[in-house]
Design an enzyme around this catalytic site. Sequence first.
Site, PDB file in Angstrom:
ATOM      1  N   GLY A   1       0.823  -1.205   0.000  1.00  0.00           N
ATOM      2  CA  GLY A   1       0.000   0.000   0.000  1.00  0.00           C
ATOM      3  C   GLY A   1       0.856   1.253   0.000  1.00  0.00           C
ATOM      4  O   GLY A   1       2.027   1.221  -0.383  1.00  0.00           O
TER       5      GLY A   1
ATOM      6  N   SER B   1       7.473   4.555  -0.536  1.00  0.00           N
ATOM      7  CA  SER B   1       6.440   4.902   0.455  1.00  0.00           C
ATOM      8  C   SER B   1       7.089   5.572   1.664  1.00  0.00           C
ATOM      9  O   SER B   1       6.466   6.374   2.351  1.00  0.00           O
ATOM     10  CB  SER B   1       5.686   3.649   0.897  1.00  0.00           C
ATOM     11  OG  SER B   1       5.173   2.984  -0.234  1.00  0.00           O
TER      12      SER B   1
ATOM     13  N   LEU C   1       0.521   3.644  -2.030  1.00  0.00           N
ATOM     14  CA  LEU C   1       0.927   3.522  -3.438  1.00  0.00           C
ATOM     15  C   LEU C   1       1.469   4.837  -3.981  1.00  0.00           C
ATOM     16  O   LEU C   1       0.986   5.914  -3.648  1.00  0.00           O
ATOM     17  CB  LEU C   1      -0.282   3.059  -4.265  1.00  0.00           C
ATOM     18  CG  LEU C   1      -0.882   1.718  -3.817  1.00  0.00           C
ATOM     19  CD1 LEU C   1      -2.103   1.371  -4.671  1.00  0.00           C
ATOM     20  CD2 LEU C   1       0.145   0.592  -3.875  1.00  0.00           C
TER      21      LEU C   1
ATOM     22  N   HIS D   1       4.617   2.085  -7.929  1.00  0.00           N
ATOM     23  CA  HIS D   1       3.581   1.041  -8.010  1.00  0.00           C
ATOM     24  C   HIS D   1       2.715   1.237  -9.246  1.00  0.00           C
ATOM     25  O   HIS D   1       2.307   0.263  -9.887  1.00  0.00           O
ATOM     26  CB  HIS D   1       2.675   1.096  -6.770  1.00  0.00           C
ATOM     27  CG  HIS D   1       3.376   0.881  -5.468  1.00  0.00           C
ATOM     28  ND1 HIS D   1       3.489   1.856  -4.506  1.00  0.00           N
ATOM     29  CD2 HIS D   1       4.006  -0.212  -4.962  1.00  0.00           C
ATOM     30  CE1 HIS D   1       4.139   1.378  -3.462  1.00  0.00           C
ATOM     31  NE2 HIS D   1       4.470   0.125  -3.712  1.00  0.00           N
TER      32      HIS D   1
END
Length: 285
Positions: A31, A186, A33, A37
């Site tokens: 996640g 991230s 993102l 990604h």
Amino acid sequence: MELIETVVRAKEVVAQWREEGLTIGLVPTMGALHEGHESLMETARAQCDRVVVSVFVNPLQFGPNEDYDAYPRDIARDASICESHGVDAIFHPSVEEMYGPLFHTFVVEEVLTDTLCGASRPVHFRGVCTVVTKLFNIVQPHKAFFGQKDAQQLAIIKRMVADLNMNVSIVGCPIVREADGLAKSSRNSYLSPEERQAALVLSQAVAQGQEAVRAGERDAARLRQAMVACIEAEPLASIDYVEVVDGQTMQPVDTLGSSVLVAMAVFIGSTRLIDNFLWEESEEA
Ligand code: PAF
């Protein structure tokens, strides 16, 4: 786009797709993102009939003093990014769904994990290999897409897939960078404005290393030293490692051979960032 939270439902959906003869691409993520990604999703979209993005912050791959609790989580934002890239399903299980109370089975690659991030994060790749194996078993993708930024992870997953005869093709995708060179991550969201500026030292060291190799440097120690000096000039940076390793085995080399990975992990304040470049002899031409 369906948001799937259970293993049973994920298996139902992919079984239906497989029955229809559709090819399935998996983009495994934790996640938070970003454009890195998104480029994996775009590549998957171009190569597969159906695209699944998994969003799961995997506790097994974090050490006790790492950022598992702090890791950014925002499934609504992640879902809207996936939707905008034509993703067909997000697999977003809970920790309990992935690891029941009796969970005791792990997947361990024993050689490529010794160096680089594996040396500084002892449980990390056991956690990665275990969760990626589970994701492959659940989503049964024909292809899975991983970023070259995590070059050691990519090499280990390719090794694992070959060693265990897994029925999936691994596709490595290029590093995506900010306009000023910082590799998308991230963890960049942890950086203060001052640290964000200091973090440029990673891509600067990469650029310096690439330039030296292009100019003919083949001595790993000298190459490494030039990059270390570049990073050490930044007061907010503290080196975890800068290494020159064989591109397949991840073991240190003295002289640049046919395929080498030049990789680094650097703390900027308390945020650990990684970057690298791969050099293949064929690039000489
Ligand atoms: O690269 C990552 O984000 C993670 O290591 C992965 C592959 C999704 C496994 O949790």
